[in-house]
Write an enzyme that holds these catalytic residues in place. Structure first.
Site, PDB file in Angstrom:
ATOM      1  N   ARG A  27       0.769  -1.267   0.050  1.00 21.64           N
ATOM      2  CA  ARG A  27      -0.127   0.024   0.001  1.00 21.64           C
ATOM      3  C   ARG A  27       0.777   1.395  -0.004  1.00 21.64           C
ATOM      4  O   ARG A  27       0.292   2.326  -0.099  1.00 21.64           O
ATOM      5  CB  ARG A  27      -1.120  -0.016   1.075  1.00 21.64           C
ATOM      6  CG  ARG A  27      -1.947  -1.197   1.022  1.00 21.64           C
ATOM      7  CD  ARG A  27      -2.635  -0.980   2.564  1.00 21.64           C
ATOM      8  NE  ARG A  27      -3.566  -0.009   2.549  1.00 21.64           N
ATOM      9  CZ  ARG A  27      -4.801  -0.260   2.009  1.00 21.64           C
ATOM     10  NH1 ARG A  27      -5.287  -1.365   1.423  1.00 21.64           N
ATOM     11  NH2 ARG A  27      -5.477   0.825   2.046  1.00 21.64           N
ATOM     12  N   ASN A  98      -4.630   6.637   7.053  1.00 25.92           N
ATOM     13  CA  ASN A  98      -4.808   6.367   5.605  1.00 25.92           C
ATOM     14  C   ASN A  98      -5.724   7.098   5.040  1.00 25.92           C
ATOM     15  O   ASN A  98      -6.923   7.150   5.713  1.00 25.92           O
ATOM     16  CB  ASN A  98      -4.936   4.964   5.511  1.00 25.92           C
ATOM     17  CG  ASN A  98      -5.257   4.479   4.154  1.00 25.92           C
ATOM     18  OD1 ASN A  98      -6.092   3.500   3.900  1.00 25.92           O
ATOM     19  ND2 ASN A  98      -4.770   5.170   3.318  1.00 25.92           N
ATOM     20  N   GLU A 479      -1.405  -0.442 -22.093  1.00 28.25           N
ATOM     21  CA  GLU A 479      -0.920  -1.180 -21.197  1.00 28.25           C
ATOM     22  C   GLU A 479       0.533  -1.535 -21.176  1.00 28.25           C
ATOM     23  O   GLU A 479       1.175  -1.531 -20.115  1.00 28.25           O
ATOM     24  CB  GLU A 479      -1.811  -2.587 -21.090  1.00 28.25           C
ATOM     25  CG  GLU A 479      -1.257  -3.593 -20.041  1.00 28.25           C
ATOM     26  CD  GLU A 479      -1.161  -3.261 -18.421  1.00 28.25           C
ATOM     27  OE1 GLU A 479      -1.572  -1.998 -18.423  1.00 28.25           O
ATOM     28  OE2 GLU A 479      -0.966  -3.959 -17.722  1.00 28.25           O
ATOM     29  N   GLU A 486       6.120   2.164 -15.658  1.00 27.37           N
ATOM     30  CA  GLU A 486       6.023   1.968 -14.041  1.00 27.37           C
ATOM     31  C   GLU A 486       7.402   1.413 -13.531  1.00 27.37           C
ATOM     32  O   GLU A 486       7.857   1.599 -12.586  1.00 27.37           O
ATOM     33  CB  GLU A 486       4.792   0.980 -13.985  1.00 27.37           C
ATOM     34  CG  GLU A 486       3.649   1.330 -13.950  1.00 27.37           C
ATOM     35  CD  GLU A 486       2.602   0.379 -13.520  1.00 27.37           C
ATOM     36  OE1 GLU A 486       1.670   0.457 -13.083  1.00 27.37           O
ATOM     37  OE2 GLU A 486       2.584  -0.797 -14.252  1.00 27.37           O
ATOM     38  N   LYS A 602       0.525   0.000  -4.550  1.00 29.78           N
ATOM     39  CA  LYS A 602      -0.312  -1.058  -5.336  1.00 29.78           C
ATOM     40  C   LYS A 602      -1.722  -0.520  -5.269  1.00 29.78           C
ATOM     41  O   LYS A 602      -2.474  -0.863  -6.175  1.00 29.78           O
ATOM     42  CB  LYS A 602      -0.269  -2.345  -4.327  1.00 29.78           C
ATOM     43  CG  LYS A 602      -1.099  -3.439  -4.782  1.00 29.78           C
ATOM     44  CD  LYS A 602      -0.332  -4.140  -6.066  1.00 29.78           C
ATOM     45  CE  LYS A 602      -1.096  -5.148  -6.776  1.00 29.78           C
ATOM     46  NZ  LYS A 602      -0.799  -5.122  -8.037  1.00 29.78           N
TER      47      LYS A 602
HETATM   48  C1  G6P Z   1      -2.534   1.884  -9.004  1.00 35.66           C
HETATM   49  C2  G6P Z   1      -1.534   0.762  -9.315  1.00 35.66           C
HETATM   50  C3  G6P Z   1      -1.935   0.202 -10.596  1.00 35.66           C
HETATM   51  C4  G6P Z   1      -3.394  -0.305 -10.745  1.00 35.66           C
HETATM   52  C5  G6P Z   1      -4.291   1.186 -10.245  1.00 35.66           C
HETATM   53  C6  G6P Z   1      -5.683   1.021 -10.106  1.00 35.66           C
HETATM   54  O1  G6P Z   1      -1.995   3.010  -9.649  1.00 35.66           O
HETATM   55  O2  G6P Z   1      -0.125   0.968  -9.068  1.00 35.66           O
HETATM   56  O3  G6P Z   1      -1.383  -1.154 -10.927  1.00 35.66           O
HETATM   57  O4  G6P Z   1      -3.624  -0.541 -11.983  1.00 35.66           O
HETATM   58  O5  G6P Z   1      -3.886   1.515  -9.161  1.00 35.66           O
HETATM   59  O6  G6P Z   1      -5.803  -0.166  -9.301  1.00 35.66           O
HETATM   60  P1  G6P Z   1      -7.073  -1.088  -8.780  1.00 35.66           P
HETATM   61  O7  G6P Z   1      -6.825  -1.904  -7.652  1.00 35.66           O
HETATM   62  O8  G6P Z   1      -8.398  -0.343  -8.875  1.00 35.66           O
HETATM   63  O9  G6P Z   1      -7.284  -2.019 -10.058  1.00 35.66           O
END
Ligand code: G6P
Length: 607
Positions: A27, A98, A479, A486, A602
């Site tokens: 997180r 958070n 993607e 990234e 994440k």
């Molecule tokens: C963050 C992560 C990405 C992810 C995005 C959406 O930016 O680094 O890898 O695609 O969030 O997250 P979610 O949990 O909603 O798919």
């Protein structure tokens, strides 16, 4: 973002808090800290950087105490320094947070005017002072928290420790997730059930606006009107074993390799092989009556949605609007009552997507959610819950969650097409057959790993990389570019192959590798023409195609990656593999932190 954990325990808590943070590091990981009450005083240990630094700090200076809180941070307000690391504390209270306190500036000014001194640049510290002030004036912890919560705007999950009440913690949630864990003579708070898995499986999920007092004996939960409430206790079923990398160097590699298995696992719950049918969970609305779909998501999940848009429109002929969640709400979209709003998320907690979901609910949309965490906020607010069964995804760059999302979305598209009368039983059987073949084709794609590793050095020195694709391969290009930037920090852009001539072609020279995603099929010739426009300008192409495509257009490419020839519906599932592997090997070649790239997290639980 950020992860929080709290324990009111029978025994020392520092090690267990640290273990919980390890499970929450996904997180955020730019600083971390712990606090406990010991001998009538609050003690804290905090460290900048990865959790390993905090662990060292705790070895050098152990933290005693049986009640404590801990935090791993993804910075929003204030640089990732030790003084901005949580817990934030006064003499009386310490807390972890958070979320974002949006009105922290006026609150901070008000507190400074009353003579309070601030040690950090964070939004969070105002909460510590507000609670502390009341406690110093004689309020009980409960009274203080009850008075402060209505003053906070924004999103928060909080865990608060009180110097004079060493056997109690208070938690609160609004917008950010928080769970209560029930142990044997111990009680816990955590951002998710995963954090608490080694401690307990008995979990209660707090509702929006809830706050909770936990003691060794249990928890008393109050709703936003301070009325005592019960929240159901469920068994989380999350494994207590520390999630490990198996024999892979990184979680990302392990998760790329898990894809054939987890996609098969996911498909199992959406395909009835014997009947040659696609099946969805029961729903209490009429899917056939859906006239428009609105898809909303962030990041990689958004690209899964972009691919699915092609499927919903092609198979079911249902028009699709799609937005990134952070734009959706604020453009005041036109949503006719009864439309289907589809949210896609690995975590089910992304703040922008969750806010968009609630907006859509207020606009009387039917809420469908494709999500990997079945206990998440989005899962709990769905009318139609479509789980992916990818298992915990730890690498920050999403891989297996993405392909599992695609598997579910393909099943949903086929189901919608059937109920709309646009899919004959033969066509449905064909779809079921091809989807069932996807895991084997993904395995085949994985067998090119070594070749891709060998070509990574061709891409690693680049400053910019372009990805091109047409039709459903265009979102795959997006993607691909996202994966590369990234984790390798190389600037990369995904472009619709035909649109390249309207701008990015100006970038082409022999230092800009161009990755072309072009399976053979009706769009192949057109994409290859665009590829030749690149080559004519000295551009170096990596062509990802099947044997036929490579035979037709592979000459003159810097490299080619051969995929099995598959049905167009499963192309995105299969081509995701080389795209992920390429980004992975380039990042490894560059020596970046693959699983925890800088500045990312994440799951982003702030807007
Ligand atoms: C963050 C992560 C990405 C992810 C995005 C959406 O930016 O680094 O890898 O695609 O969030 O997250 P979610 O949990 O909603 O798919």
């Amino acid at each position: 973002m950020c992860g929080i954990i709290g324990i009111v325990g029978k025994e020392e808590v520092a090690d267990r808090l640290l273990d919980g943070l390890r499970r929450l590091e996904y997180r955020g990981y730019d600083s971390a800290g712990v606090a406990s009450v010991h001998d009538g005083a609050i003690e804290r240990r905090r460290a900048e950087g990865k959790l390993a630094n905090l662990a060292k700090e705790l070895v050098a200076e152990p933290l005693p105490g049986t009640t404590g809180i801990a935090h791993t941070r993804w910075a929003t307000h204030g640089a990732p320094t030790t003084s901005n690391a949580h817990p934030h504390a006064t003499q009386e209270v310490a807390l972890v947070h958070n979320g974002i306190i949006e009105n922290f500036k006026p609150l901070r000014e008000e507190l400074i005017a009353r003579g309070r001194h601030f040690d950090s640049q964070t939004d969070t510290e105002v909460v510590a002072h507000l609670v502390s002030e009341l406690v110093e004036q004689g309020a009980s912890p409960q009274e203080a928290v009850q008075q402060v919560l209505p003053r906070l705007h924004g999103a928060f999950a909080l865990a608060i420790l009180f110097r004079r009440h060493p056997d109690l913690l208070i938690g609160a949630r609004l917008g950010s997730p928080l769970v209560v864990g029930y142990g044997e003579g111990e009680t816990y708070l955590g951002s998710d059930a995963l954090a608490l898995a080694p401690l307990t499986q008995r979990i209660a999920y707090l509702d929006e606006g809830d706050w909770v007092v936990i003691t060794r004996e249990g928890a008393q939960i109050f709703d936003r009107d301070n009325v005592p409430v019960e929240r159901p206790v469920t068994l989380s079923g999350v494994s207590g074993a520390m999630i490990d990398k198996g024999n892979h160097r990184h979680f990302m590699a392990k998760e790329i390799y898990e894809q054939p298995v987890v996609v098969a696992q996911t498909l199992r719950s959406y395909l009835r092989r014997m009947e040659n049918q696609v099946a969805l969970p029961d729903m209490d609305f009429d899917l056939a009556g859906v006239r428009r779909i609105t898809i909303v998501a962030c990041g990689t999940s958004y690209y899964a949605g972009l691919i699915a848009k092609y499927w919903f429109e092609t198979f079911a002929r249902v028009p699709v609007d799609i937005d990134v969640a952070s734009e959706f709400r604020y453009r005041d979209p036109v949503l006719e009552p009864g439309g289907l709003a589809l949210f896609i998320s690995q975590s089910g907690e992304t703040a922008d997507t969750l806010a968009a979901l609630r907006h859509a609910r207020a606009e009387r949309q039917i809420i469908a959610v494709v999500v990997n965490v079945p206990t998440s906020s989005m899962a709990r607010e769905a009318d139609l819950l479509l789980p992916t069964h990818a298992g915990p995804e730890i690498g920050v760059a999403s891989t297996k969650a993405f392909t599992c999302q695609l598997a579910v979305l393909a099943a949903l598209a086929a189901n919608l097409a059937r109920v709309k009368g646009r899919l004959s039983p033969e066509e449905e059987a064909e779809i079921v057959y091809h989807l069932s073949e996807a895991p084997a084709a993904m395995n085949d794609a994985l067998s090119h790993d070594e070749e891709i590793e060998a070509m990574a050095h061709l891409i690693a020195p680049a400053r910019d990389v372009l990805y091109l694709g047409r039709g459903q391969d265009y979102p795959m290009a997006l993607e691909g570019a996202l994966k590369l930037k990234e984790i390798s920090y190389i600037h990369a852009e995904g472009y619709a192959a035909g649109e390249m001539k309207h701008g990015p072609i100006a970038l082409i020279d022999d230092a800009v590798p161009v990755i072309v995603i072009a399976p053979s099929g009706p769009l192949f010739e057109k994409t290859v023409s665009n590829m030749q426009e690149v080559q004519a300008r000295g551009g170096k192409v990596v062509l990802i195609s099947d044997a036929e495509g490579i035979a037709a257009a592979g000459d003159g490419c810097m490299a080619t990656i051969e995929m099995p020839r598959v049905h167009p519906l499963i192309v995105p599932l299969v081509y995701a593999v080389p795209v992920q592997l390429l980004a992975y090997h380039v990042a490894v070649a560059k020596g970046t932190d693959v699983d925890q790239p800088r500045n990312l997290a994440k799951s982003v639980t702030v807007e």
